[in-house]
Scaffold this active site. Sequence first.
Site, PDB file in Angstrom:
ATOM      1  N   ASN A   7      -1.940  -6.626  -7.626  1.00 35.31           N
ATOM      2  CA  ASN A   7      -2.079  -5.123  -6.826  1.00 35.31           C
ATOM      3  C   ASN A   7      -1.517  -4.260  -8.192  1.00 35.31           C
ATOM      4  OD1 ASN A   7      -1.690  -2.610  -5.781  1.00 35.31           O
ATOM      5  ND2 ASN A   7      -0.681  -3.331  -3.907  1.00 35.31           N
ATOM      6  N   ARG A  90      -6.686  -5.696  -5.505  1.00 35.59           N
ATOM      7  CA  ARG A  90      -6.784  -4.587  -4.409  1.00 35.59           C
ATOM      8  C   ARG A  90      -6.966  -3.511  -5.224  1.00 35.59           C
ATOM      9  NH1 ARG A  90      -2.274  -0.366  -3.031  1.00 35.59           N
ATOM     10  NH2 ARG A  90      -2.975   0.521  -1.268  1.00 35.59           N
ATOM     11  N   HIS A 179      -5.878   2.194   3.743  1.00 40.42           N
ATOM     12  CA  HIS A 179      -5.238   1.033   4.614  1.00 40.42           C
ATOM     13  C   HIS A 179      -5.992   0.142   5.476  1.00 40.42           C
ATOM     14  CE1 HIS A 179      -1.295   3.980   5.207  1.00 40.42           C
ATOM     15  NE2 HIS A 179      -1.250   3.288   4.039  1.00 40.42           N
ATOM     16  N   HIS A 207      -0.432   2.037  11.330  1.00 44.27           N
ATOM     17  CA  HIS A 207       0.023   1.420  10.046  1.00 44.27           C
ATOM     18  C   HIS A 207       1.110   2.655   9.828  1.00 44.27           C
ATOM     19  CE1 HIS A 207       0.201  -0.303   5.964  1.00 44.27           C
ATOM     20  NE2 HIS A 207       0.733   0.782   5.915  1.00 44.27           N
ATOM     21  N   LEU A 208       2.469   2.668  10.172  1.00 42.07           N
ATOM     22  CA  LEU A 208       3.343   3.577  10.131  1.00 42.07           C
ATOM     23  C   LEU A 208       4.454   3.185   8.843  1.00 42.07           C
ATOM     24  CD1 LEU A 208       3.945   4.351  13.814  1.00 42.07           C
ATOM     25  CD2 LEU A 208       2.365   5.300  12.218  1.00 42.07           C
ATOM     26  N   GLY A 209       4.118   3.334   7.712  1.00 44.49           N
ATOM     27  CA  GLY A 209       5.008   3.171   6.560  1.00 44.49           C
ATOM     28  C   GLY A 209       5.527   4.478   5.973  1.00 44.49           C
ATOM     29  N   GLY A 211       3.356   5.807   3.809  1.00 46.25           N
ATOM     30  CA  GLY A 211       2.278   6.464   4.066  1.00 46.25           C
ATOM     31  C   GLY A 211       1.779   6.049   5.777  1.00 46.25           C
ATOM     32  N   ARG A 240       4.511  13.086   2.728  1.00 45.04           N
ATOM     33  CA  ARG A 240       3.063  14.043   2.842  1.00 45.04           C
ATOM     34  C   ARG A 240       2.913  14.781   4.058  1.00 45.04           C
ATOM     35  NH1 ARG A 240      -0.372   8.960   1.841  1.00 45.04           N
ATOM     36  NH2 ARG A 240       0.371   8.175  -0.273  1.00 45.04           N
ATOM     37  N   ASP A 282      12.967   8.631   4.214  1.00 43.63           N
ATOM     38  CA  ASP A 282      12.931   7.416   4.762  1.00 43.63           C
ATOM     39  C   ASP A 282      13.683   7.299   6.300  1.00 43.63           C
ATOM     40  OD1 ASP A 282      14.370   4.755   5.566  1.00 43.63           O
ATOM     41  OD2 ASP A 282      13.990   3.908   3.463  1.00 43.63           O
ATOM     42  N   PHE A 283      12.941   6.811   7.095  1.00 42.61           N
ATOM     43  CA  PHE A 283      13.076   7.105   8.544  1.00 42.61           C
ATOM     44  C   PHE A 283      14.558   6.535   9.058  1.00 42.61           C
ATOM     45  CE2 PHE A 283       8.621   7.997   8.598  1.00 42.61           C
ATOM     46  CZ  PHE A 283       8.640   8.966   9.596  1.00 42.61           C
ATOM     47  N   VAL A 331       7.859   1.437   9.612  1.00 43.33           N
ATOM     48  CA  VAL A 331       8.612   1.930  10.757  1.00 43.33           C
ATOM     49  C   VAL A 331       8.080   1.323  11.785  1.00 43.33           C
ATOM     50  CG1 VAL A 331       8.405   4.214  11.732  1.00 43.33           C
ATOM     51  CG2 VAL A 331       8.293   4.249   9.336  1.00 43.33           C
ATOM     52  N   GLU A 333       6.990  -1.618  12.281  1.00 42.48           N
ATOM     53  CA  GLU A 333       7.483  -3.179  12.209  1.00 42.48           C
ATOM     54  C   GLU A 333       9.116  -3.201  12.689  1.00 42.48           C
ATOM     55  OE1 GLU A 333       6.395  -5.512   8.771  1.00 42.48           O
ATOM     56  OE2 GLU A 333       4.514  -4.574   8.965  1.00 42.48           O
ATOM     57  N   GLU A 383      -1.175  -7.575   3.883  1.00 43.02           N
ATOM     58  CA  GLU A 383      -2.605  -7.247   3.136  1.00 43.02           C
ATOM     59  C   GLU A 383      -2.782  -8.328   2.056  1.00 43.02           C
ATOM     60  OE1 GLU A 383      -2.561  -2.380   2.647  1.00 43.02           O
ATOM     61  OE2 GLU A 383      -0.490  -3.347   2.880  1.00 43.02           O
TER      62      GLU A 383
HETATM   63  P1  ADP Z   1       4.793   1.608   1.969  1.00 40.38           P
HETATM   64  O1  ADP Z   1       3.960   2.475   2.679  1.00 40.38           O
HETATM   65  O2  ADP Z   1       5.449   2.227   0.895  1.00 40.38           O
HETATM   66  O3  ADP Z   1       4.357   0.276   1.787  1.00 40.38           O
HETATM   67  P2  ADP Z   1       6.404   0.449   3.982  1.00 40.38           P
HETATM   68  O4  ADP Z   1       5.399   0.033   4.913  1.00 40.38           O
HETATM   69  O5  ADP Z   1       7.323  -0.651   3.443  1.00 40.38           O
HETATM   70  O6  ADP Z   1       6.029   1.468   3.164  1.00 40.38           O
HETATM   71  O7  ADP Z   1       7.371   1.421   5.080  1.00 40.38           O
HETATM   72  C1  ADP Z   1       8.628   1.767   4.127  1.00 40.38           C
HETATM   73  C2  ADP Z   1       9.382   2.856   5.182  1.00 40.38           C
HETATM   74  O8  ADP Z   1       9.640   2.037   6.413  1.00 40.38           O
HETATM   75  C3  ADP Z   1      10.646   3.291   4.834  1.00 40.38           C
HETATM   76  O9  ADP Z   1      10.593   4.321   4.022  1.00 40.38           O
HETATM   77  C4  ADP Z   1      11.440   3.674   6.011  1.00 40.38           C
HETATM   78  O10 ADP Z   1      11.001   4.846   6.416  1.00 40.38           O
HETATM   79  C5  ADP Z   1      10.767   2.748   7.017  1.00 40.38           C
HETATM   80  N1  ADP Z   1      11.798   1.561   7.590  1.00 40.38           N
HETATM   81  C6  ADP Z   1      11.897   0.399   6.923  1.00 40.38           C
HETATM   82  N2  ADP Z   1      12.710  -0.324   7.751  1.00 40.38           N
HETATM   83  C7  ADP Z   1      13.368   0.667   8.698  1.00 40.38           C
HETATM   84  C8  ADP Z   1      14.143   0.590   9.916  1.00 40.38           C
HETATM   85  N3  ADP Z   1      14.847  -0.500   9.989  1.00 40.38           N
HETATM   86  N4  ADP Z   1      13.941   1.502  10.827  1.00 40.38           N
HETATM   87  C9  ADP Z   1      13.360   2.685  10.456  1.00 40.38           C
HETATM   88  N5  ADP Z   1      12.474   2.710   9.687  1.00 40.38           N
HETATM   89  C10 ADP Z   1      12.278   1.621   8.907  1.00 40.38           C
END
Ligand code: ADP
Length: 404
Positions: A7, A90, A179, A207-209, A211, A240, A282-283, A331, A333, A383
């Site tokens: 990637n 990727r 995604h 898919h809640l990261g 992005g 975003r 960051d959540f 988020v 997971e 992925e």
């Molecule tokens: P990316 O989209 O960069 O691949 P990820 O899927 O790794 O991102 O998600 C990263 C985000 O997940 C972090 O910015 C954070 O907001 C969130 N995150 C990770 N661990 C936790 C947690 N234990 N509780 C809440 N949010 C979390």
Amino acid sequence: MKILVINAGSSSLKYQLLDPDTKEVLAKGLCERIGIDGHLKHTPTGKDVFDADVDLPDHEVAIQEVLNILQHNHYGVIQSMDEIDAVGHRVVHGGEEFTHSVVIDRKVMKGIKECIPLAPLHNPANLVGIEACQDVMPGKPMVAVFDTAFHQTMPPKAFIYAVPYRWYTENKVRRYGFHGTSHQYVSQRAAEMLGRPIEELRIVTCHLGNGASTCSVKFGQSVDTSMGFTPQDGLPMGTRSGAIDAAITEYIADQRGYSGKRVENVLNKESGVLGISGVSSDFRDLEAAAAEGNERAQLAIDNFCYKVTKRIGSSAAAMGGVDAVVFTAGVGENSATLRAKIMEGLEFLGLKLDPEKNDVRGKERIISTDDSPNAILLVPTNEELMIALDTARLVREAELNGAL
Ligand code: ADP
């Protein structure tokens, strides 16, 4: 079989060496600061981690260093490069041309190049990664796996924007979605976990990261998704804005004296939950700040969850119903609190979350109650595995057909 998954970003390169048949990861790692100075972190399974500055003037050197450390007598996991059967890359944007993963040849390289205007930051970096591999491993079969390909099954009514049609035909403006590899992987795993054929399931994947996007996966195919022409559309994210009234762009440029570029930059990098809270993207930080009484952090969380909830509702409507909702990525997971908040108000869709089963992190699990008419699942995304599986399948097919 051993597949190297690459990637490549503009100054970074993530890799994994894995066996698609056993799903075992032999090693993974990250090259950073390519073209600046260089850093390599290499994590071989069951062995010592290598983490040090290494000169990485360009991607070719980075790939060579990755191959060197994969064969290293202390940190290595293979004896020779011959053990790598193929490389899976990727690629972010495949436009309308690439509806599936493909074995890379000259025509494919040209096609990826033609998609550069659609992903000006990502596709050039992906191409550099492919070319570097071709130089260092000449003749090795390579496959491109696109973030957009899974969504190419969306019907026109879902992908068209209500703008002049010539913007689509002449300028390629439409919903592409991203995604895709993740949505495809977690929907397939969810069907396996439920013990039902994916061909009879309507699944909303979330898919809640950093992005964030949702996808309506109807009978195994993407029929709608929240990201659009760019990853900027849809849900609010770390930084975003997600979908906003398009008129805000011009209004704020006038009011604040910003250029169009600057507005776009703010919408990409200073908006989302960071923009609302002023605390963090960051959540984890947001949840901590909200727990201490920070009202804007709480508002950012509430806004995010509210929009995901609404989006699950509309994703279900796009399929005439929903049999399962899947949470994945950082988020999705890891945060039981956010999952619970998002699922509040979705019981009318026959989705009942079990608070005890939901008390879990990063593990595959069905988290709905036993009597919930429809299922809620947590599926960690993978992925790299999906890319390795596609690569192995295509290379085996090509070998059978005598194409390789
Ligand atoms: P990316 O989209 O960069 O691949 P990820 O899927 O790794 O991102 O998600 C990263 C985000 O997940 C972090 O910015 C954070 O907001 C969130 N995150 C990770 N661990 C936790 C947690 N234990 N509780 C809440 N949010 C979390």
